[in-house]
Design a protein around this motif. Structure first.
Motif, short mmCIF file in Angstrom:
data_model
loop_
_atom_site.label_atom_id
_atom_site.label_comp_id
_atom_site.label_asym_id
_atom_site.label_seq_id
_atom_site.Cartn_x
_atom_site.Cartn_y
_atom_site.Cartn_z
N ASP A 162 0.81 -1.22 0.00
CA ASP A 162 0.00 0.00 0.00
C ASP A 162 0.84 1.27 0.00
N VAL A 163 2.12 1.15 0.35
CA VAL A 163 2.93 2.37 0.44
C VAL A 163 3.73 2.63 -0.83
N ALA A 164 3.65 1.73 -1.78
CA ALA A 164 4.36 1.93 -3.06
C ALA A 164 3.48 1.42 -4.19
N GLU A 165 3.39 2.18 -5.25
CA GLU A 165 2.55 1.79 -6.38
C GLU A 165 3.30 0.90 -7.36
N ASP A 166 4.59 1.13 -7.51
CA ASP A 166 5.38 0.36 -8.47
C ASP A 166 5.61 -1.06 -7.95
N SER A 167 5.30 -2.06 -8.77
CA SER A 167 5.41 -3.45 -8.33
C SER A 167 6.85 -3.84 -8.03
N ASP A 168 7.79 -3.34 -8.82
CA ASP A 168 9.20 -3.66 -8.57
C ASP A 168 9.66 -3.07 -7.25
N LEU A 169 9.21 -1.84 -6.95
CA LEU A 169 9.58 -1.22 -5.68
C LEU A 169 8.95 -1.98 -4.52
N GLN A 170 7.72 -2.44 -4.70
CA GLN A 170 7.07 -3.25 -3.65
C GLN A 170 7.91 -4.47 -3.32
N LYS A 171 8.41 -5.12 -4.34
CA LYS A 171 9.24 -6.31 -4.12
C LYS A 171 10.54 -5.93 -3.41
N ARG A 172 11.16 -4.83 -3.82
CA ARG A 172 12.43 -4.42 -3.22
C ARG A 172 12.25 -4.05 -1.74
N LEU A 173 11.14 -3.41 -1.42
CA LEU A 173 10.88 -3.06 -0.01
C LEU A 173 10.65 -4.33 0.81
N LEU A 174 9.93 -5.29 0.23
CA LEU A 174 9.71 -6.56 0.92
C LEU A 174 11.03 -7.24 1.23
N PHE A 175 11.90 -7.34 0.25
CA PHE A 175 13.17 -8.02 0.44
C PHE A 175 14.05 -7.29 1.46
N LYS A 176 14.00 -5.97 1.47
CA LYS A 176 14.82 -5.22 2.42
C LYS A 176 14.36 -5.47 3.84
N LEU A 177 13.02 -5.48 4.07
CA LEU A 177 12.52 -5.73 5.41
C LEU A 177 12.79 -7.18 5.84
N LEU A 178 12.65 -8.12 4.91
CA LEU A 178 12.96 -9.51 5.22
C LEU A 178 14.43 -9.66 5.58
N ASP A 179 15.31 -9.06 4.80
CA ASP A 179 16.74 -9.13 5.11
C ASP A 179 17.03 -8.61 6.50
N ALA A 180 16.43 -7.47 6.84
CA ALA A 180 16.68 -6.86 8.15
C ALA A 180 16.25 -7.79 9.28
N ARG A 181 15.11 -8.40 9.14
CA ARG A 181 14.59 -9.24 10.22
C ARG A 181 15.27 -10.61 10.28
N VAL A 182 15.63 -11.15 9.13
CA VAL A 182 16.35 -12.42 9.13
C VAL A 182 17.70 -12.27 9.81
N ILE A 183 18.42 -11.20 9.49
CA ILE A 183 19.74 -10.99 10.08
C ILE A 183 19.62 -10.76 11.58
N GLN A 184 18.66 -9.95 12.00
CA GLN A 184 18.49 -9.73 13.44
C GLN A 184 18.14 -11.05 14.14
N GLY A 185 17.24 -11.82 13.55
CA GLY A 185 16.85 -13.08 14.14
C GLY A 185 18.00 -14.06 14.22
N LEU A 186 18.84 -14.09 13.19
CA LEU A 186 19.96 -15.02 13.18
C LEU A 186 21.00 -14.65 14.24
N ILE A 187 21.28 -13.37 14.38
CA ILE A 187 22.28 -12.97 15.39
C ILE A 187 21.78 -13.32 16.79
N ARG A 188 20.53 -13.06 17.07
CA ARG A 188 19.99 -13.46 18.37
C ARG A 188 20.04 -14.98 18.55
N ALA A 189 19.73 -15.70 17.47
CA ALA A 189 19.74 -17.17 17.54
C ALA A 189 21.15 -17.68 17.79
N CYS A 190 22.16 -17.05 17.18
CA CYS A 190 23.54 -17.48 17.38
C CYS A 190 23.96 -17.29 18.84
N LEU A 191 23.54 -16.18 19.43
CA LEU A 191 23.86 -15.93 20.83
C LEU A 191 23.20 -16.98 21.72
#
Length: 655
Positions: free
Chosen positions: A111-140
């Motif tokens: 809903d925050v971006a009209e361009d479909s390619d930008l929607q995908k890029r925003l999705l991947f950026k948020l997923l990357d951020a949360r996967v990395i945070q989750g993995l670092i906590r999991a490693c600890l």
């Protein structure tokens, strides 16, 4: 004071916060649905709601495995199983699992971006951020530390140029740099939700790919300078919560063969497209699909195809034991408060085979013997057979007597009656009979004589129809009855009569609830159609399809016709298509493709087992009777109901 019903509380949510509760009630045998480690490929887990996808993945997360390892003496059963499965050893977990729930803001990015390619890029950026945070906590946590300790204790050592570049795009290779970059990215993206209108100039650029997967496919991990030997597993839950375009984009990224880190995606059937629901998906090319319910229910021709993954050994019998184990663990605290001895819910469901006959409304032996006498009189042809029935008693004896009644009916109606006056030998009873015919004959007698039929722990496990949530809902009815007995001072007992009534009530409630599903009226009409077939076949004295009809079938050519848009221009065809599609998605029916019979290929459609008591059907896989497409479409057409009218679930007619 009435205590809470342990099957009615929000157990899954409580268990997600309380690892002690989760490990105490989790049945690890369900892991047999998974391939054996190492988990270095992409798998899709899918089912209707309630089949246990989230619990299965949660077991493999770093906090859960570490909790079990640190309490090995208290979780001995889990330790033993997880060790044999290959995700735990004496030194600790062998897998670092990270579970990310996709029902967390992701769909809103559309809903925050009209361009479909930008929607995908925003999705991947948020997923990357949360996967990395989750993995670092999991490693600890894997290293026995608190998840919020200094992230700089975690360091990544990329082994390839691609992995190095991916880490640089994510913020670096140290835990602190990665956490800082991930938190900044997450804040930037979540701020977009607070803006009424976001201009393209204010938009983040996003990520063209999931850099976290590229980075983790070729890297070493160290915690406090010590190398981590465990493999990484990234799990995405609730993919059905994503927008369709997001789900497609994520699937395309996860299936890339360039990634070698383990990755799973769990979704409900409601998110599948038409091809996948009707059994024509493309799994097996770049990924495998694990259909939890399909693995765990009685089935026919698909058994070999379903167990194509190494280590995947879940069977219907094994799964029913899992269900009963879950029920016993869930009920145990409540039963301990009500009983002085150590009795499980499974034990309370146990009944002596002959005890159900005590609740008959009439003498079943007299009824069957009378029916046989009316047919054969003193005909010498059946003298030897009838001599075999003199000493029969109990449940098994009644089943045998009922089977002989059917065999006599079959013999008398044969087209060829050579040497009719020659007595039939006793061995003909064995060669002409079968266990399925005996059970079908007994069931008919039980229904006619009011004998409780749906009794016993195995019966209740079958009523679950390979869905844990559905099974636990029925167990909640059993527990509610026990709690009522407890507060009223009555003996805590689940007699055959009580069990049969609870099963039938649960079945009728489920049937009535079908109208709440998408296209629920069409689903209910489809079920009514199958029920009419079952009733017609069960009424035939010769019982031609033992143990009974519990499904129907379409020619594969008719299936193809139903899926053609042009065919669905007819309202009844469109209704059948929509109803069947929704029924498959919600586990009301399941399908078997390319079933070969009568020199033709069929799509067989079986009913959810919880529907069977409503229509006096057997709970085994049962037989099916095929129907033409035009006949099934005709089931969708019925006169509109007047206010206050409901369908009679036993007859498929109006009340």
């Amino acid at each position: 004071m009435t205590r809470a019903n342990p099957f009615r509380t929000r157990h899954s949510e409580a268990a997600s916060r309380n690892l002690g509760l989760f490990t105490a009630t989790f049945a690890p045998e369900v892991l047999h649905a998974l391939p054996a480690p190492p988990f270095d490929q992409f798998y899709v887990l899918r089912s209707a709601p309630g089949a246990g996808k989230t619990s299965l993945m949660k077991c493999l997360t770093a906090p859960t495995l570490n909790y079990i390892h640190q309490r090995r003496s208290k979780t001995a059963h889990l330790v033993s199983f997880l060790t044999d499965f290959g995700v735990l050893d004496v030194n600790g977990p062998l897998v670092i699992g990270v579970l990310e729930n996709l029902d967390q803001n992701y769909a809103g990015l559309v809903d925050v971006a009209e361009d479909s390619d930008l929607q995908k890029r925003l999705l991947f950026k948020l997923l990357d951020a949360r996967v990395i945070q989750g993995l670092i906590r999991a490693c600890l946590e894997f290293a026995g530390r608190a998840p919020d300790e200094d992230p700089d204790l975690v360091q990544f050592r990329p082994r390839t140029p691609d992995a190095t570049r991916a880490f640089m795009r994510l913020g670096g290779t140290s835990g602190s740099d990665l956490i800082a970059a991930a938190e900044a990215a997450e804040d930037e993206l979540l701020d977009l939700f607070d803006q009424i209108i976001a201009t393209s100039g204010e938009m983040p650029t996003g990520h063209g790919r999931l850099h976290s997967l590229t980075a983790l496919s070729a890297t070493g991990i160290e915690v406090a300078g010590a190398p981590v030997s465990a493999s990484t597993l990234i799990m995405f839950d609730d993919a059905h919560a994503l927008a369709e375009s997001q789900r497609t984009a994520l699937l395309g990224e996860l299936r890339s063969r360039a990634h070698t880190v383990g990755r799973w995606m769990a979704t409900r059937n409601v998110a599948l497209d038409d091809d996948e629901l009707f059994g024509a998906g493309d799994e097996g090319r770049d990924f495998d699909v694990i259909e939890l319910e399909a693995l765990a229910r009685d089935r026919t021709s698909s058994a070999a195809a379903l167990h194509r993954l190494t280590g995947q050994t879940l069977t219907p019998t094994r799964f029913r034991k899992v269900l009963l184990d879950i029920a016993d663990k869930r009920a145990s605290p409540a039963l301990d408060r009500m009983l002085t001895d150590d009795t499980s819910l499974t034990n309370l469901l146990g009944v002596e085979p002959d005890s159900a006959l005590e609740f008959a409304s009439e003498d079943p032996f007299a009824r069957v013997r009378s029916r046989i006498a009316d047919k054969v009189g003193d005909d010498p042809r059946y003298a030897v057979w009838l001599a075999e029935t003199v000493q029969l008693d109990g449940r098994d004896g009644l089943a045998r007597l009922s089977e002989i009644d059917v065999l006599i009916e079959r013999d008398r109606t044969r087209a060829q009656q050579e040497l009719f006056d020659v007595p039939l030998p006793a061995d003909q009873l064995v060669s002409r009979g079968s266990s399925s015919l005996r059970e079908a004959a007994y069931m008919r007698t039980a229904i006619n004589c009011g004998i409780p039929y749906y009794v016993g722990a195995e019966t209740y496990a079958r009523l679950g129809s390979a869905n844990i949530e559905q099974f636990l809902e029925v167990c909640g009815d059993l527990m509610a009855r026990l709690q009522t007995q407890d507060v009223t001072g009555r003996e805590l007992a689940l007699t055959p009569s009580i069990q049969d009534k609870i099963a039938r009530d649960a079945s009728r409630n489920y049937y009535r609830s079908l109208t709440q599903l998408p296209h629920g009226n069409y689903i209910q009409r489809f079920v009514d159609g199958v029920a009419r077939i079952s009733k017609e076949e069960a009424a035939k004295p010769r019982i031609p399809y033992p143990p009974g009809v519990t499904g129907t079938a379409l020619l594969m050519s008719d299936r193809a016709k139903l899926r053609e848009p042009s065919s669905r221009e007819l309202p009844e065809m469109a209704a059948l298509y929509c109803g069947l599609k929704s029924a498959i998605a919600h586990n009301v029916v399941w399908i078997e493709l390319n079933y070969r019979v009568k020199n033709a290929d069929y799509m067989v459609i079986y009913l959810n087992r919880l529907l069977c008591p409503t229509f006096d059907m057997p709970l085994g896989l049962g037989a099916f009777r095929e129907r033409k497409l035009i006949q099934m479409a005709g089931w969708m057409v019925e006169p509109p109901r007047r206010a206050g009218e409901t369908a009679d679930p036993r007859q498929g007619t109006l009340l």
